[in-house]
Write an enzyme that holds these catalytic residues in place. Structure first.
Site, PDB file in Angstrom:
ATOM      1  N   PHE A  84      40.033  34.337  43.352  1.00  0.00           N
ATOM      2  CA  PHE A  84      38.589  34.608  43.281  1.00  0.00           C
ATOM      3  C   PHE A  84      38.204  34.668  41.787  1.00  0.00           C
ATOM      4  CE2 PHE A  84      40.405  36.894  46.932  1.00  0.00           C
ATOM      5  CZ  PHE A  84      39.698  36.362  48.002  1.00  0.00           C
TER       6      PHE A  84
ATOM      7  N   ASP B 103      39.347  29.432  43.400  1.00  0.00           N
ATOM      8  CA  ASP B 103      37.998  29.850  43.805  1.00  0.00           C
ATOM      9  C   ASP B 103      37.431  28.757  44.705  1.00  0.00           C
ATOM     10  OD1 ASP B 103      35.909  32.122  42.449  1.00  0.00           O
ATOM     11  OD2 ASP B 103      34.965  30.486  43.569  1.00  0.00           O
ATOM     12  N   SER B 104      36.573  29.174  45.633  1.00  0.00           N
ATOM     13  CA  SER B 104      35.988  28.179  46.544  1.00  0.00           C
ATOM     14  C   SER B 104      34.778  27.491  45.922  1.00  0.00           C
ATOM     15  CB  SER B 104      35.602  28.851  47.864  1.00  0.00           C
ATOM     16  OG  SER B 104      34.803  29.976  47.597  1.00  0.00           O
TER      17      SER B 104
ATOM     18  N   CYS C  36      35.143  45.755  45.968  1.00  0.00           N
ATOM     19  CA  CYS C  36      33.813  46.194  45.517  1.00  0.00           C
ATOM     20  C   CYS C  36      32.934  46.498  46.715  1.00  0.00           C
ATOM     21  CB  CYS C  36      33.179  45.161  44.590  1.00  0.00           C
ATOM     22  SG  CYS C  36      32.951  43.559  45.353  1.00  0.00           S
TER      23      CYS C  36
HETATM   24  N1  SAH Z   1      37.064  37.962  38.853  1.00  0.00           N
HETATM   25  C1  SAH Z   1      35.788  37.356  38.553  1.00  0.00           C
HETATM   26  C2  SAH Z   1      34.713  37.702  39.570  1.00  0.00           C
HETATM   27  C3  SAH Z   1      35.041  37.335  41.009  1.00  0.00           C
HETATM   28  S1  SAH Z   1      33.648  37.200  42.033  1.00  0.00           S
HETATM   29  C4  SAH Z   1      35.381  37.734  37.123  1.00  0.00           C
HETATM   30  O1  SAH Z   1      36.044  38.565  36.495  1.00  0.00           O
HETATM   31  O2  SAH Z   1      34.401  37.193  36.644  1.00  0.00           O
HETATM   32  C5  SAH Z   1      34.237  36.550  43.514  1.00  0.00           C
HETATM   33  C6  SAH Z   1      34.510  35.052  43.526  1.00  0.00           C
HETATM   34  O3  SAH Z   1      35.110  34.747  44.777  1.00  0.00           O
HETATM   35  C7  SAH Z   1      33.299  34.137  43.424  1.00  0.00           C
HETATM   36  O4  SAH Z   1      33.486  33.254  42.360  1.00  0.00           O
HETATM   37  C8  SAH Z   1      33.289  33.339  44.757  1.00  0.00           C
HETATM   38  O5  SAH Z   1      32.950  31.971  44.571  1.00  0.00           O
HETATM   39  C9  SAH Z   1      34.706  33.448  45.200  1.00  0.00           C
HETATM   40  N2  SAH Z   1      34.982  33.407  46.640  1.00  0.00           N
HETATM   41  C10 SAH Z   1      34.354  34.052  47.642  1.00  0.00           C
HETATM   42  N3  SAH Z   1      35.002  33.865  48.814  1.00  0.00           N
HETATM   43  C11 SAH Z   1      36.083  33.092  48.542  1.00  0.00           C
HETATM   44  C12 SAH Z   1      37.149  32.584  49.313  1.00  0.00           C
HETATM   45  N4  SAH Z   1      37.270  32.871  50.626  1.00  0.00           N
HETATM   46  N5  SAH Z   1      38.091  31.827  48.704  1.00  0.00           N
HETATM   47  C13 SAH Z   1      37.994  31.555  47.384  1.00  0.00           C
HETATM   48  N6  SAH Z   1      37.021  32.025  46.591  1.00  0.00           N
HETATM   49  C14 SAH Z   1      36.072  32.779  47.163  1.00  0.00           C
END
Ligand code: SAH
Length: 396
Positions: free
Chosen positions: A227, A249-250, A339
């Site tokens: 993520f 990330d997706s 979160c």
């Molecule tokens: N760690 C990052 C913030 C993460 S926010 C930082 O420090 O900036 C969460 C992220 O998860 C987003 O970018 C979203 O696109 C991604 N996301 C949400 N569901 C997902 C999934 N099932 N698989 C992969 N990525 C996902």
């Protein structure tokens, strides 16, 4: 002034200065207040308790502005609160090395539903409650006259507004926004922030300290940043001399910005792998292939905004944490976060214990991780502590 008259005994949370009034606590509304208007909150015996913003569509029917009977809710009060919030950041954030800061954090800064984030000269605001929306023009004027903002952009395009009966809105409020994206520095690391299309107001400011912790631990490690969004943890790991980083990330857009961020910081692209994929799926693939890492970061989006969705969220957290523990090498580190407002730190810890048990690994908590100091938590408002994390070591 219109009044919210509470049911007998329901003044207790207000006496402890909790800033929300739930609709179930209200016996009747006297007068005909408009959405977001200020109302007096009185006990069943009509004693003054507080002054609140009225939000008839929400389960949270009132959000407290003041507990003082002699204090008016007006632009002067808002100005004082905003200045106090901004001033407190001067003392808590290292502004020599960081120019991206949350200046106002809603309830915990005495400004329910108001978020103000600074990205250099560009500020981004969110009006998340009926009360904040009611004072929108006045708040914009205060930001214009009392801060260094050259551009103010609104990102009130967020689900919680619906619960308040407010439409989703975003757009420029003042200044000239020439590009979607602004450059920021956080602990000397540079990032591009897309304030128009990015998540929240564009960046996850709350993870600043935890990204810094990742940097300090990453020396010579193979890192998996799940993520990853625009690469915050992975880039810090590279600055900390990680052997390699893999971002999952997706979102194509997020990974694309992550790539730009790596160039922006002159980091070694040969060490980096980008994977546009669902994390749940990808962790399974890694497990099935027997691929392992030294440091895994799990920073998923909110699985449970409220406790009603906690059960589903718990399954999600258990799943990814179990897989992460499996693919970690012995001695490896897991930085894992939730979160979700509906999942407490205690519950999250239990979920991790369950995951470790099922993964048949022995692990220890090295640190508890939380949101950065520009996301303060008022002691009377424990709900403000929404970001919970653990640094875990797999012992064997
Ligand atoms: N760690 C990052 C913030 C993460 S926010 C930082 O420090 O900036 C969460 C992220 O998860 C987003 O970018 C979203 O696109 C991604 N996301 C949400 N569901 C997902 C999934 N099932 N698989 C992969 N990525 C996902």
């Amino acid at each position: 002034m219109a009044e919210l008259v509470l049911k007998p005994g329901r003044e207790r949370s207000l006496i402890r200065r909790h800033p929300w009034i739930f609709s179930g606590a209200v016996a009747r509304v006297v007068g005909d207040p408009k959405l977001g208007e200020t109302v007096d909150v009185v006990s069943s015996t009509r004693e003054f308790l507080a002054r609140a913003a009225y939000s008839p569509n929400s389960n949270i029917i009132g959000r407290i502005w003041t507990w003082k009977e002699n204090e008016n809710v007006d632009p002067k009060l808002l100005q004082g609160r905003i200045l106090k919030a901004i001033d407190s950041r001067q003392k808590t954030i290292d502004l020599f090395h960081t120019d991206a800061v949350r200046l106002v954090h809603g309830e915990s800064d005495g400004l329910p539903g108001l978020i103000l984030d600074q990205y250099g000269d560009t500020y981004v605001v969110q009006f998340l409650s009926a009360g904040a929306e009611y004072w929108k023009e006045e708040i914009i004027d205060i930001i214009k006259s009392e801060t260094d903002a050259i551009v103010l952009y609104e990102r009130s395009d967020i689900d919680v507004r619906e619960l308040e009966g407010l439409p989703s809105i975003s757009g420029l409020l003042f200044g000239q926004q020439l590009e979607d994206r602004v450059g920021i520095t956080e602990n000397d690391v540079k990032y591009i922030v897309d304030i128009i299309n990015g998540h929240k107001t564009g960046f996850y400011l709350d993870q600043r300290d935890n990204r810094f912790i990742a940097k300090k631990m990453a020396d010579d490690l193979e890192v998996l940043d799940c993520f990853s969004y625009t690469g915050g943890f992975a880039i810090n790991a590279l600055f900390g001399n990680a052997k390699s980083v893999t971002m999952v990330d997706s979102s194509y857009l997020a990974l694309n910005t992550a790539r730009e961020n790596i160039f922006l910081n002159n980091l070694d692209m040969d060490k980096v792998t980008f994977i546009e994929q669902d994390v749940f799926k990808h962790l399974r693939t890694l497990r099935d292939n027997g691929t392992s890492f030294d440091l895994v970061i799990l920073d998923p989006p909110k699985f449970a905004p409220t406790s009603a969705q906690a059960e589903r969220a718990v399954r999600g957290y258990k799943d990814i944490n179990l897989l992460a523990l499996k693919i970690l090498r012995p001695g490896g580190l897991l930085m894992t976060f939730s979160c979700s407002g509906g999942v407490s730190e205690e519950l999250f810890q239990k979920v991790l214990a369950g995951a470790a048990l099922d993964a048949e690994v022995d692990s220890v908590i090295l640190r508890r991780l939380h949101q950065a100091a520009d996301h303060p938590v008022n002691l009377n408002f424990p709900e403000g502590a929404y970001l919970k994390g653990f640094l875990i070591q797999k012992r064997g």
